[in-house]
Design an enzyme around this catalytic site. Sequence first.
Site, PDB file in Angstrom:
ATOM      1  N   TYR A  49      28.825  42.133  53.379  1.00 45.68           N
ATOM      2  CA  TYR A  49      30.120  42.495  53.944  1.00 45.68           C
ATOM      3  C   TYR A  49      30.023  42.917  55.408  1.00 45.68           C
ATOM      4  O   TYR A  49      30.911  43.604  55.917  1.00 45.68           O
ATOM      5  CB  TYR A  49      30.775  43.586  53.094  1.00 45.68           C
ATOM      6  N   HIS A 115      34.767  37.233  44.528  1.00 48.07           N
ATOM      7  CA  HIS A 115      34.501  36.847  45.913  1.00 48.07           C
ATOM      8  C   HIS A 115      34.182  35.356  45.917  1.00 48.07           C
ATOM      9  O   HIS A 115      33.511  34.867  45.007  1.00 48.07           O
ATOM     10  CB  HIS A 115      33.292  37.598  46.484  1.00 48.07           C
ATOM     11  N   GLU A 126      25.776  32.807  52.727  1.00 51.76           N
ATOM     12  CA  GLU A 126      25.873  33.650  51.527  1.00 51.76           C
ATOM     13  C   GLU A 126      24.969  33.138  50.411  1.00 51.76           C
ATOM     14  O   GLU A 126      24.345  33.926  49.709  1.00 51.76           O
ATOM     15  CB  GLU A 126      27.330  33.731  51.060  1.00 51.76           C
TER      16      GLU A 126
HETATM   17  N1  UDP Z   1      39.569  44.307  50.900  1.00 51.31           N
HETATM   18  C1  UDP Z   1      40.108  45.574  50.693  1.00 51.31           C
HETATM   19  N2  UDP Z   1      41.189  45.945  51.445  1.00 51.31           N
HETATM   20  C2  UDP Z   1      41.743  45.140  52.376  1.00 51.31           C
HETATM   21  C3  UDP Z   1      41.180  43.870  52.600  1.00 51.31           C
HETATM   22  C4  UDP Z   1      40.092  43.480  51.843  1.00 51.31           C
HETATM   23  O1  UDP Z   1      39.641  46.322  49.847  1.00 51.31           O
HETATM   24  O2  UDP Z   1      42.724  45.538  53.025  1.00 51.31           O
HETATM   25  C5  UDP Z   1      38.405  43.900  50.094  1.00 51.31           C
HETATM   26  C6  UDP Z   1      38.773  42.964  48.953  1.00 51.31           C
HETATM   27  O3  UDP Z   1      37.950  43.274  47.832  1.00 51.31           O
HETATM   28  C7  UDP Z   1      38.418  41.593  49.511  1.00 51.31           C
HETATM   29  C8  UDP Z   1      37.185  41.942  50.351  1.00 51.31           C
HETATM   30  O4  UDP Z   1      37.493  43.198  50.927  1.00 51.31           O
HETATM   31  O5  UDP Z   1      38.145  40.670  48.474  1.00 51.31           O
HETATM   32  C9  UDP Z   1      36.844  40.970  51.433  1.00 51.31           C
HETATM   33  O6  UDP Z   1      37.984  40.739  52.224  1.00 51.31           O
HETATM   34  P1  UDP Z   1      38.370  39.261  52.704  1.00 51.31           P
HETATM   35  O7  UDP Z   1      39.482  39.397  53.690  1.00 51.31           O
HETATM   36  O8  UDP Z   1      37.117  38.564  53.123  1.00 51.31           O
HETATM   37  O9  UDP Z   1      38.995  38.616  51.374  1.00 51.31           O
HETATM   38  P2  UDP Z   1      38.482  37.502  50.333  1.00 51.31           P
HETATM   39  O10 UDP Z   1      37.733  36.454  51.112  1.00 51.31           O
HETATM   40  O11 UDP Z   1      37.622  38.225  49.320  1.00 51.31           O
HETATM   41  O12 UDP Z   1      39.750  36.969  49.706  1.00 51.31           O
END
Ligand code: UDP
Length: 151
Positions: A49, A115, A126
């Site tokens: 992350y 994810h 990844e």
């Molecule tokens: N996340 C969160 N709050 C936010 C945005 C993201 O807790 O406001 C977490 C959520 O679990 C998300 C992860 O961070 O799946 C990674 O964010 P991303 O924008 O990469 O989303 P994804 O690719 O998982 O849809």
Amino acid sequence: MERTLVLIKPDAVQRGLIGEIILRLERRGLKLIAAKFLQVNQELAETHYAVHKGKPFYEGLVRYITSSPVMAMVWEGPNAIAAVRQTMGATRPTEAAPGTIRHDFALEVGRNLTHASDSPETAAQEIALWFKPEELYPWDRATDAWIMGQN
Ligand code: UDP
């Protein structure tokens, strides 16, 4: 042909959704080529992350992903990256389309079950972070031609 990293995150494992999530990816026609069940440590969580470091949700996100085991997998198929993200649904469950995993089983962005890699570049990074090359097992599937149109 693409490969993508999929994580079944701790909330999905705790809620007994491993089978449901695998079922949906398998039924779509994607092919599983690697899988492991593991407890994520702080270092792996922070590397995975890293792009979110400094954002308000980062600390909570690292706590969440390290809170309980995850199922890490590599899925393969034509357009696998877009296909998996479509099957997962939008990051915010209340914005995810009906019929997607996040719509059907989640309510909060901070507990959104899965994810999936979002581009060919992040997929390659990844997959290399979570799996050694010898842990990937590409295989010939009898139905490949019917799913992938290779006939
Ligand atoms: N996340 C969160 N709050 C936010 C945005 C993201 O807790 O406001 C977490 C959520 O679990 C998300 C992860 O961070 O799946 C990674 O964010 P991303 O924008 O990469 O989303 P994804 O690719 O998982 O849809």
